[in-house]
Design a protein around this motif. Structure first.
Motif, PDB file in Angstrom:
ATOM      1  N   ASP A 109      37.084 -78.752  -2.556  1.00  0.00           N
ATOM      2  CA  ASP A 109      37.899 -79.247  -1.433  1.00  0.00           C
ATOM      3  C   ASP A 109      36.896 -78.975  -0.235  1.00  0.00           C
ATOM      4  N   LEU A 110      36.400 -77.639  -0.096  1.00  0.00           N
ATOM      5  CA  LEU A 110      35.436 -77.167   1.065  1.00  0.00           C
ATOM      6  C   LEU A 110      34.364 -76.521   0.670  1.00  0.00           C
ATOM      7  N   VAL A 111      33.276 -76.509   1.057  1.00  0.00           N
ATOM      8  CA  VAL A 111      31.882 -75.824   0.979  1.00  0.00           C
ATOM      9  C   VAL A 111      31.687 -75.132   2.357  1.00  0.00           C
ATOM     10  N   LEU A 112      31.446 -73.746   2.332  1.00  0.00           N
ATOM     11  CA  LEU A 112      31.097 -73.027   3.417  1.00  0.00           C
ATOM     12  C   LEU A 112      29.557 -72.691   3.223  1.00  0.00           C
ATOM     13  N   ASP A 113      28.640 -73.411   3.844  1.00  0.00           N
ATOM     14  CA  ASP A 113      27.284 -73.142   3.799  1.00  0.00           C
ATOM     15  C   ASP A 113      26.390 -72.696   4.764  1.00  0.00           C
ATOM     16  N   PRO A 114      25.995 -71.572   4.556  1.00  0.00           N
ATOM     17  CA  PRO A 114      24.976 -70.963   5.454  1.00  0.00           C
ATOM     18  C   PRO A 114      23.466 -70.978   4.858  1.00  0.00           C
ATOM     19  N   LEU A 115      23.047 -71.932   4.074  1.00  0.00           N
ATOM     20  CA  LEU A 115      21.995 -71.879   3.488  1.00  0.00           C
ATOM     21  C   LEU A 115      21.335 -73.569   3.744  1.00  0.00           C
ATOM     22  N   PHE A 116      21.883 -74.234   3.496  1.00  0.00           N
ATOM     23  CA  PHE A 116      21.334 -75.887   3.257  1.00  0.00           C
ATOM     24  C   PHE A 116      20.351 -75.893   2.434  1.00  0.00           C
ATOM     25  N   VAL A 160      31.825 -71.041  -1.537  1.00  0.00           N
ATOM     26  CA  VAL A 160      30.951 -70.159  -0.417  1.00  0.00           C
ATOM     27  C   VAL A 160      29.621 -69.961  -0.836  1.00  0.00           C
ATOM     28  N   LEU A 161      28.730 -70.568  -0.168  1.00  0.00           N
ATOM     29  CA  LEU A 161      27.368 -70.499  -0.418  1.00  0.00           C
ATOM     30  C   LEU A 161      26.745 -68.975   0.157  1.00  0.00           C
TER      31      LEU A 161
END
Length: 329
Positions: free
Chosen positions: A219-226, A150-151
């Motif tokens: 497996d999975l990245v949650l990215d609200p940043l880019f 999680v970012l």
């Protein structure tokens, strides 16, 4: 209907001013809700700036794309006295939003709340937590036992994402955040490990720190940043891994290299709440609230009175708030 106190944007780019404003007569498919909590969200700030992709809003208008309240005038499906969460299109289309004492709301945009739901916490979670949940599950197809990175774990979406990844069955959750305080909070909220994000980070250096914190490929990245964080996170993904982007706080572009995408068959997916149907949004909100009522989900937030909307708006816009500010009567 009579005038009620409201936070009003009189010109784009200026903070709201609290004045008495008339409430329009509700249409046949609208309920009247007495507002108990209205959060100041990034979308509210963006729309009121006049620079959003929705265009310059018609002014004056009352901001507030969501809120929590009690139904004053209901119908056969939602009776008066029912506690509800609701959405509006304020700032995106003509009309007023939630930052006032009373508001007419379309029935399709109202979700009844269960007993025990804290209106201020639900308002603070709201669409940010819906976005985290749906990005993880609907777009990201989170499976039981997967490792999730999680970012932006210091923000509302990131804080919710850490907890909702666990609620969705993640086997390991790694949180990346800028401040030491945010990283400590992420651990308290259930992250297994944390990664520091620095303004001076290169993609290579940050990717190495991320890999060190993770237990093998992600497996999975949650990215609200880019930006650089997303480019680094892509390098941690397993073959066929997924990154779901739902924001650009660190930059509108990201230096993602083609060789990583092609060699690992990585999926980079976009997400927006605007793509949800009313039923999807309602179902997601119900899951979020259920986790909150069970004591499994919270986010940093502070409460300020509607009368201090201008000060609250400035604190939120300038990043001086403790999480999400929620206006109350």
């Amino acid at each position: 209907m009579s005038a009620v106190p409201a936070a009003v944007i009189e010109s784009p780019g200026a903070p709201p001013r609290v004045v008495d404003r008339d409430v329009s007569e509700p249409a046949a498919d609208e309920l009247v809700v007495a507002v108990r909590a209205a959060p100041i969200t990034p979308l509210d700030l963006l729309c009121a700036s006049g620079t959003s992709y929705f265009g310059r809003p018609e002014t004056p208008y009352v901001p507030g794309v969501q809120g929590v309240g009690v139904v004053e005038r209901g119908n056969a499906q939602i009776a008066p006295g029912t506690s509800v969460w609701f959405a509006t299109s304020a700032g995106m289309r003509p009309g007023d939003g939630s930052m006032r004492a009373r508001v007419p709301v379309h029935e399709r945009d109202v979700v009844p709340l269960p007993d025990g739901a804290d209106p201020v916490l639900v308002a603070a979670l709201g669409l940010s937590a819906v976005a985290a949940w749906m990005a993880l599950t609907w777009r990201g197809e989170l499976a039981a036992g997967e490792q999730v990175l999680v970012l932006g774990a210091g923000g509302v979406v990131g804080q919710a994402g850490v907890q909702l990844a666990r609620a969705g069955g993640a086997g390991r959750v790694v949180a990346a955040a800028r401040s030491a305080q945010s990283r400590e909070e992420a651990l308290r909220l259930g992250a297994d490990a944390v990664v520091a994000l620095e303004a001076s980070d290169t993609v290579d250096d940050l990717a190495e720190r991320m890999r060190s914190a993770c237990d093998g490929p992600v497996d999975l990245v949650l990215d609200p940043l880019f930006g650089v964080p997303a480019a680094a996170a892509v390098r941690t993904l397993r073959t066929g891994g997924r990154l779901v982007n739902l924001g650009s706080s660190a930059g509108e572009t990201a230096p993602i290299d083609s060789s990583t995408l092609r060699s690992r068959l990585v999926q980079v997916l976009g997400y927006t709440n605007n793509a949800l149907t009313s039923q999807q949004r309602s179902d997601a909100l119900n899951r979020v609230v259920a986790e909150a009522v069970a004591g499994n989900l919270t986010v940093a937030h502070e409460q300020m009175p509607l009368a201090h909307a201008a000060q609250a708006w400035a604190r939120q816009a300038e990043g001086r708030a403790t999480g999400r500010i929620v206006l109350t009567p």
